[in-house]
Every structure is written in structure tokens, then in C-alpha cells.
Design an enzyme around this catalytic site. Structure first.
Site, mmCIF file in Angstrom:
data_model
loop_
_atom_site.group_PDB
_atom_site.id
_atom_site.type_symbol
_atom_site.label_atom_id
_atom_site.label_comp_id
_atom_site.label_asym_id
_atom_site.label_seq_id
_atom_site.Cartn_x
_atom_site.Cartn_y
_atom_site.Cartn_z
ATOM 1 N N SER A 1 25.098 44.353 36.668
ATOM 2 C CA SER A 1 24.341 44.628 37.895
ATOM 3 C C SER A 1 22.970 45.242 37.598
ATOM 4 C CB SER A 1 25.127 45.575 38.803
ATOM 5 O OG SER A 1 24.321 45.940 39.901
ATOM 6 N N GLN B 1 17.317 43.542 50.583
ATOM 7 C CA GLN B 1 18.645 44.055 50.949
ATOM 8 C C GLN B 1 18.864 45.422 50.315
ATOM 9 O OE1 GLN B 1 21.565 44.437 49.038
ATOM 10 N NE2 GLN B 1 20.629 43.727 47.131
ATOM 11 N N ALA C 1 27.465 26.546 52.361
ATOM 12 C CA ALA C 1 28.281 27.187 53.403
ATOM 13 C C ALA C 1 29.196 28.250 52.796
ATOM 14 C CB ALA C 1 29.094 26.128 54.138
ATOM 15 N N HIS D 1 41.670 65.499 22.355
ATOM 16 C CA HIS D 1 41.230 64.134 22.669
ATOM 17 C C HIS D 1 42.424 63.220 22.872
ATOM 18 C CE1 HIS D 1 38.178 66.119 20.234
ATOM 19 N NE2 HIS D 1 37.278 65.380 20.864
ATOM 20 N N ALA E 1 26.820 33.605 50.735
ATOM 21 C CA ALA E 1 25.412 33.907 51.028
ATOM 22 C C ALA E 1 24.994 33.188 52.308
ATOM 23 C CB ALA E 1 24.537 33.477 49.857
ATOM 24 N N LYS F 1 37.090 72.116 25.258
ATOM 25 C CA LYS F 1 36.661 70.709 25.269
ATOM 26 C C LYS F 1 37.865 69.782 25.446
ATOM 27 C CE LYS F 1 34.683 66.869 22.733
ATOM 28 N NZ LYS F 1 34.419 66.274 21.433
ATOM 29 N N GLN G 1 29.688 56.261 25.278
ATOM 30 C CA GLN G 1 28.582 57.230 25.287
ATOM 31 C C GLN G 1 27.277 56.542 25.663
ATOM 32 O OE1 GLN G 1 27.906 59.221 21.533
ATOM 33 N NE2 GLN G 1 29.755 60.421 21.746
ATOM 34 N N ARG H 1 36.710 65.894 12.097
ATOM 35 C CA ARG H 1 37.788 65.449 12.981
ATOM 36 C C ARG H 1 38.923 64.781 12.200
ATOM 37 N NH1 ARG H 1 37.744 67.541 16.680
ATOM 38 N NH2 ARG H 1 36.084 66.748 18.013
ATOM 39 N N GLU I 1 25.698 67.213 16.934
ATOM 40 C CA GLU I 1 27.028 67.409 16.374
ATOM 41 C C GLU I 1 27.103 66.615 15.078
ATOM 42 O OE1 GLU I 1 30.454 65.246 17.898
ATOM 43 O OE2 GLU I 1 31.746 66.978 17.567
HETATM 44 P P1 NAP Z 1 29.688 30.444 47.107
HETATM 45 O O1 NAP Z 1 30.353 31.280 48.138
HETATM 46 O O2 NAP Z 1 30.454 29.996 45.932
HETATM 47 O O3 NAP Z 1 29.099 29.142 47.844
HETATM 48 C C1 NAP Z 1 28.429 28.141 47.146
HETATM 49 C C2 NAP Z 1 27.979 27.039 48.088
HETATM 50 O O4 NAP Z 1 27.210 26.136 47.316
HETATM 51 C C3 NAP Z 1 29.135 26.257 48.708
HETATM 52 O O5 NAP Z 1 28.792 25.917 50.001
HETATM 53 C C4 NAP Z 1 29.209 25.009 47.816
HETATM 54 O O6 NAP Z 1 29.614 23.839 48.497
HETATM 55 C C5 NAP Z 1 27.768 24.819 47.419
HETATM 56 N N1 NAP Z 1 27.651 24.160 46.124
HETATM 57 C C6 NAP Z 1 28.101 24.636 44.940
HETATM 58 N N2 NAP Z 1 27.783 23.743 43.963
HETATM 59 C C7 NAP Z 1 27.165 22.712 44.562
HETATM 60 C C8 NAP Z 1 26.609 21.491 44.084
HETATM 61 N N3 NAP Z 1 26.652 21.192 42.795
HETATM 62 N N4 NAP Z 1 26.031 20.665 44.959
HETATM 63 C C9 NAP Z 1 25.993 20.964 46.268
HETATM 64 N N5 NAP Z 1 26.497 22.104 46.793
HETATM 65 C C10 NAP Z 1 27.066 22.962 45.939
HETATM 66 O O7 NAP Z 1 28.420 31.181 46.527
HETATM 67 P P2 NAP Z 1 27.483 32.274 47.271
HETATM 68 O O8 NAP Z 1 28.020 33.642 47.029
HETATM 69 O O9 NAP Z 1 27.251 31.846 48.645
HETATM 70 O O10 NAP Z 1 26.147 32.181 46.404
HETATM 71 C C11 NAP Z 1 25.337 30.989 46.442
HETATM 72 C C12 NAP Z 1 23.999 31.300 45.758
HETATM 73 O O11 NAP Z 1 23.288 32.258 46.511
HETATM 74 C C13 NAP Z 1 24.177 31.900 44.371
HETATM 75 O O12 NAP Z 1 23.904 30.910 43.422
HETATM 76 C C14 NAP Z 1 23.190 33.035 44.271
HETATM 77 O O13 NAP Z 1 22.165 32.726 43.335
HETATM 78 C C15 NAP Z 1 22.555 33.097 45.643
HETATM 79 N N6 NAP Z 1 22.581 34.493 46.175
HETATM 80 C C16 NAP Z 1 21.407 35.184 46.162
HETATM 81 C C17 NAP Z 1 21.352 36.471 46.662
HETATM 82 C C18 NAP Z 1 20.048 37.219 46.649
HETATM 83 O O14 NAP Z 1 20.038 38.434 46.917
HETATM 84 N N7 NAP Z 1 18.953 36.573 46.381
HETATM 85 C C19 NAP Z 1 22.525 37.075 47.183
HETATM 86 C C20 NAP Z 1 23.717 36.329 47.180
HETATM 87 C C21 NAP Z 1 23.727 35.037 46.677
HETATM 88 P P3 NAP Z 1 31.152 23.522 48.832
HETATM 89 O O15 NAP Z 1 31.456 24.284 50.073
HETATM 90 O O16 NAP Z 1 31.172 22.064 49.013
HETATM 91 O O17 NAP Z 1 31.937 23.985 47.637
#
Ligand code: NAP
Length: 546
Positions: free
Chosen positions: A272, A519, A398, A151, A401, A177, A240, A79, A45
Site C-alpha cells: 500500500s 479519495q 462492472a 524473547h 470500482a 524487556k 525491525q 544472546r 546494542e
Molecule cells: P473487479 O471488481 O475485478 O472488476 C473488473 C472489471 O473489469 C469487471 O467488470 C470485468 O468484467 C472487467 N474486465 C476484467 N478484465 C477484462 C478484460 N480483459 N476485458 C474486458 N473487461 C475486463 O476490479 P475493480 O476493483 O473494479 O478494479 C478495476 C480497476 O480499477 C483496477 O484495475 C484498478 O486499476 C482500478 N482502480 C483504481 C482506483 C483508483 O483509485 N484510481 C481504485 C480502485 C480501482 P467481467 O464482469 O466480465 O468479469
């Protein structure tokens, strides 16, 4: 109805890629058109908006030569500024320019694009435009077809269907179009419905990031063409894709009316890596599918309305999605409300990352994160899942992940110790996931160095880019050594400080990419009933991570 269907089938085979070029001079336009042809475009075009006002009819002469020398059949478009273009002339001037540009040369363009609004406004303009194109009342030999276009760069026009109808009823109009800015993914569905309801060749496209599906799936719905940019800078409308993206990434040549559609739902999703790895996997396995980024606003209402609209169009063949932040909880709620099935462990984790539309149309929500982590560990250790019950696993962190990983390992009977900076969160997790066969206990982070676990899994962002010099364990950790497994879920960078230290001390180390790949592989198998091409996933992911 029957006639419509026949036309539609013909168009499916004919959908073309048109490269849009904003013309500033002859050589620049011809060079770009040659590049477009080389990349695989079928049409070009030429946007000649800025040539109409060149003095002495130079603009029209340039267009004559452009049409003559064009390496591909072409559309000529001048246009108007009020329709989003760059031409400030009034309609009379524009039409005179187009007459000189399209009728005076040796060769004619394949199509002339003209705005519906101008076509409707004046009998005189209509008459002049219709003299330039082929239509039932045309007495001269003219091959050029008229594209009537409309458009909206802001939103879906309220009178979309009236506009389409007006084009459909204009005898001189060969191609309908419509293009508008998509406010959400739902707009794409309307574009597909416009394509499905027409018996004239039609182009229906949504602009902007959320409009990408309408551009990629134009072929699936039998559009006359889709527009693509020659490179990242050359597009003439927002959103695009490039010709290479369409051809190589989105498998353009393989797309057909039956192609199954998948995607990654999240907000944001632009970063992603899933579209790259899944489309490469479909290509490697010659599976008739395509995978798209699907951005959905964070609310449950947006999730529900969008996923509903995609499921409700049977000809879209929307068969599944990877679901990420912030919609993992929304997926469970949605599938439950729709009477579908939620995997038991996903229910317990409270988050699902995989939507599967089964052959009977019913929905299934599951979580492949825990399976990805579990398989990364057992496969690297060379043990079956059943032997997980003999392991003592330290989960560091905790958060989200950690939750999936604790759920998976405790479900298979491992003894899990959750070490976390905030002890209360670790305790809560331990209470939730302790079960008759898998014990989960909580411990403060400063007790990690006393741990006598065999498997250590980092679920904190410690070590993640840009803080690559941090690690949850010290280099001189006494627990390191042969027979110990250290798994870092962080995958950017791939070789974290934790893994380098653990490897140097003789531990078996597992990179976060392995969880990501597994996964995704679990999702692939669920959707296709085939084994996933894990090597392809790994190669594409590692290429992307550099
Ligand atoms: P999240 O829900 O934010 O949890 C983070 C955790 O890390 C919390 O328990 C936090 O503690 C702790 N934390 C953060 N900063 C810290 C520090 N400076 N010192 C000590 N502990 C610390 O995150 P998430 O989704 O679980 O992801 C965590 C990691 O998993 C990501 O960085 C990512 O790279 C990895 N991941 C990998 C995959 C994969 O497919 N490989 C998939 C998902 C995630 P508090 O509870 O005290 O805040």
C-alpha cells in the site's frame, strides 16, 4: 498510581532509538555504529554472541575496545542460542566472558542485557551478573544498568505477565524487556498495556510484520527504547524498521503520548502507498498523527476482534483507517453492529473504505472512492458537482470500482451507460443504481464504439501493468475529440495507452492517480477537519510510481 504516572511522563520524553549491530569484528561494528549515530540513533546494542568463544580471551578484549571507542552509549548483549541468539556457550562461560568484556576495559557499557531465564535459574549466575551492574545493593561505583530480557520468536508467551512481574521485582533489574512474535495486530495492544502498567523503564516489542506498531509507537507509550536497523539488511530481529523509516517516514521526532493513530486495514497491505502519502501529509501540515499499515486476516471475526481491541485502548488514540480489500464490506457490518453511522451511499454501494472515530467515540463508515472519482472529473472539467446531472457518462466495467463510480455519478443525476464484458453484471448494476434523477442503463462491450457519451471512465484492468498495450477503446475511436473527457482509473502506469490515444485526439484526459489522491484527500479532511495537502499526496504518489 501517581508515582507510576510521573515515571511514565519522564519516559515519554526519553524514548530512544537503539541500533542493533551483530558484531563480527571491531572495524565493522564501529563503522556501523558511526553510521547509526549519523542517522540519528541514540544508543547502539552490540550483539557479541559470536565473540564469546574466540580463543585467548580475544573476544572480551575486542568488546573492551568496542565499548571504549563506541560513538554512542551502548548495550552489550551476548544472546544465548536457546533464546534466539547465536551464542552456544553455557551460562557460566557466557557470564565469565561478559565479566571480562564489561569490567576489564577503561569504559563501561550503559546497559548489560541478560536473559531472565538464566538470571532466575542459578544463584551463582545471578550473583555474578549483579556484580557487573548498578543496583541498590551494589557497593562499587558501577553505572551499567541491567536489562532483564525475555524473547519468544513464535508467539506471545502464556506467562507474559509473570515474566514481567519477575523482572519488576528483581532489585538489580533496571530495565524490563519483553519481545515476542506478533501473531496479529492485537499483540501490539498487549505490548502497550505492559508499557503503561510499569514504573520501571520498560521495552515491550512485538516481532514480525504485525508487530510494527509496537516498534513505531514505543515512544507514544513511553518505552525506554525501540530497536531499529541501520539499513534493510542490518536488523537483528524480524520486523525491525530502519532508523530512517522511523525518523523520516513515521515522524519519530514528533511522536508523543497524544499523537493520533491512523492506518490502512487490508490483507495484504505491504504494497500500500497510503502510509507514505498520509505520513507525508501529516508532516506537511504539522498534524499530530501517524499512519501505519494494519494487516488483518480476511475473516469478519478477525476484523471485528482487531478493530475492537484498537478502539478499546483509549491511550492509543486510534482515530480512523482507510479500509481496503477484503474488508470493505466488513467495515459496514462492524460499524452497524457497533451502533455507528454508515453513509447512505456507502450502504447502497455495499462497501465502505473509510473508518472515522468521531470525537465522542462514535463510529462513522463512509466511501471516499466515489467522491474521489467524481471530484477528479468535475475539477478537471471546471464544473461544480451540481452540473454532473447534465453529463452522459460511459462506465467501462462492472466490478468494485465501477460500482462506486456508477453510484456517485447517478446519485448526482448523470445519465450513466455501463459497458461490460459480462452484460448480465452491467444490467444488475444498472437496475440497482437507477434512481429518480440519475438513469443507469447497461450495454454490451461491443457497443462501446457507438457510444455518444461525453465522459468515458475505464474501470477494467485493461492497460494496467504488465498488459500496458491493451485499451478498452481503439485508437481510431470516432467518439474521441475536443470536449470529450477520458478518465482511466488504472494508475500503474500513469499514462495508459487509452489516455495517450485520447490525448492525441484532443480529449481532456484524467489519470487514475487523481482518483487515488482525491479519495485519500477526502479521508484526510474527514479525520482532521483540515483541507488535505493534495500537492503532497500527488508528489509522494508520483515519486512512488516512478
Ligand atoms: P473487479 O471488481 O475485478 O472488476 C473488473 C472489471 O473489469 C469487471 O467488470 C470485468 O468484467 C472487467 N474486465 C476484467 N478484465 C477484462 C478484460 N480483459 N476485458 C474486458 N473487461 C475486463 O476490479 P475493480 O476493483 O473494479 O478494479 C478495476 C480497476 O480499477 C483496477 O484495475 C484498478 O486499476 C482500478 N482502480 C483504481 C482506483 C483508483 O483509485 N484510481 C481504485 C480502485 C480501482 P467481467 O464482469 O466480465 O468479469
Amino acid at each position: 498510581m501517581c508515582a507510576n504516572y510521573q515515571f511514565w511522563l519522564i519516559y515519554v520524553a526519553m524514548t530512544k532509538i537503539a541500533a542493533a549491530i551483530m558484531v563480527s569484528n571491531l572495524d565493522q561494528a564501529l563503522n556501523l555504529a558511526a553510521k547509526a549515530a549519523e542517522l540519528g540513533a541514540d544508543l547502539v546494542e552490540y550483539r557479541v554472541d559470536n565473540l564469546a568463544e574466540l580463543p585467548g580471551g580475544d573476544g572480551a578484549k575486542l568488546v573492551n575496545t568496542l565499548i571504549e571507542k563506541s560513538p554512542l552509549p551502548c548495550i552489550i548483549t551476548c544472546r544465548a542460542a536457546w533464546e534466539g541468539g547465536e551464542c552456544d556457550c553455557d551460562d557460566q562461560q557466557r557470564v565469565s566472558f561478559l565479566e571480562n568484556a564489561c569490567l576489564n576495559g577503561e569504559t563501561r557499557p550503559a546497559y548489560l542485557d541478560f536473559e531472565l531465564a538464566s538470571h532466575q535459574k542459578s544463584f551463582n549466575i545471578r550473583q555474578k551478573v549483579e556484580l557487573m551492574v548498578d543496583h541498590p545493593g551494589q557497593v562499587r561505583e558501577v553505572e551499567t544498568g541491567l536489562i532483564l530480557s525475555s524473547h519468544d520468536f513464535d508467539k506471545r508467551p502464556v506467562d507474559l505477565y509473570q515474566r514481567v512481574e519477575a523482572m519488576a521485582h528483581a532489585a538489580a533489574c533496571r530495565v524490563i524487556k519483553v519481545a515476542w512474535h506478533a501473531r496479529s495486530l492485537r499483540d501490539n495492544i498487549e505490548a502497550f498495556e505492559v508499557l503503561e502498567s510499569q514504573y520501571k523503564p520498560t521495552i515491550a516489542l512485538c516481532m514480525g510484520e504485525d508487530g510494527l506498531p509496537s516498534r513505531v509507537l514505543a515512544k507514544k507509550f513511553g518505552a525506554l527504547l525501540t530497536f531499529a536497523a541501520i539499513d534493510g539488511q542490518q536488523g537483528t530481529a524480524p520486523g525491525q524498521p530502519t532508523i530512517s523509516d522511523l525518523k523520516k517516514f513515521y515522524r519519530w521526532d514528533k511522536l508523543n503520548a497524544q499523537t493520533k493513530v491512523y492506518g490502512v486495514i487490508g490483507h495484504p497491505v505491504g504494497h500500500s502507498m497510503s502510509p507514505a502519502i498520509f505520513n507525508a501529509a501529516f508532516e506537511a501540515k504539522d498534524y499530530d498523527g501517524v499512519y501505519l499499515p494494519m494487516r488483518i486476516e480476511p475473516s469478519y471475526e478477525s476484523f471485528k476482534a482487531t478493530v475492537h481491541s484498537w478502539l478499546d485502548l483509549p491511550s492509543l488514540h486510534f482515530k480512523g483507517a482507510s479500509v481496503t480489500i477484503p474488508h470493505k464490506e466488513n467495515l459496514i457490518r462492524f460499524v452497524t453492529e457497533q451502533g455507528g453511522e454508515v453513509e447512505q451511499l456507502a450502504q447502497k454501494i455495499g462497501a465502505a473504505n473509510t473508518l472515522t472515530v468521531r470525537d465522542d467515540g462514535s463510529l462513522y463508515a463512509s466511501n471516499s472512492d466515489y467522491a474521489g472519482a467524481l471530484d477528479a472529473v468535475v475539477q478537471n472539467m471546471g464544473i461544480p458537482r451540481e452540473e454532473v446531472k447534465d453529463l452522459r457518462v460511459a462506465v467501462i466495467g462492472a466490478g468494485g470500482a465501477a460500482r462506486a463510480i456508477v453510484a456517485g455519478f447517478s446519485h448526482y443525476g448523470a445519465t450513466v451507460v455501463v459497458y461490460n464484458r459480462t452484460l448480465e453484471k452491467a444490467r444488475k448494476l444498472a437496475d440497482e443504481f437507477t434512481n429518480p434523477y440519475g438513469k443507469v442503463v447497461a450495454a454490451p462491450m461491443d457497443k462501446l464504439c457507438d457510444s455518444c457519451c461525453q465522459v468515458f471512465i475505464n474501470c477494467t484492468p485493461l492497460g494496467m501493468h504488465p498488459n500496458v498495450e491493451s485499451s478498452p477503446l481503439p485508437a481510431d475511436f470516432a467518439g474521441y475529440g475536443p470536449g470529450i473527457v477520458v478518465f482511466d482509473t488504472v494508475y500503474n502506469p500513469r499514462n495508459t495507452l487509452l489516455l495517450r490515444q485520447a490525448r492525441a485526439a484532443g480529449c481532456l484526459t484524467i489519470q487514475g492517480t487523481e482518483m487515488f489522491v482525491r479519495q485519500a484527500a477526502a479521508q484526510y479532511s474527514l479525520w482532521t477537519n483540515q483541507e488535505a495537502p493534495v500537492d503532497t499526496f500527488t508528489k509522494v504518489l508520483l515519486d512512488k510510481l516512478g
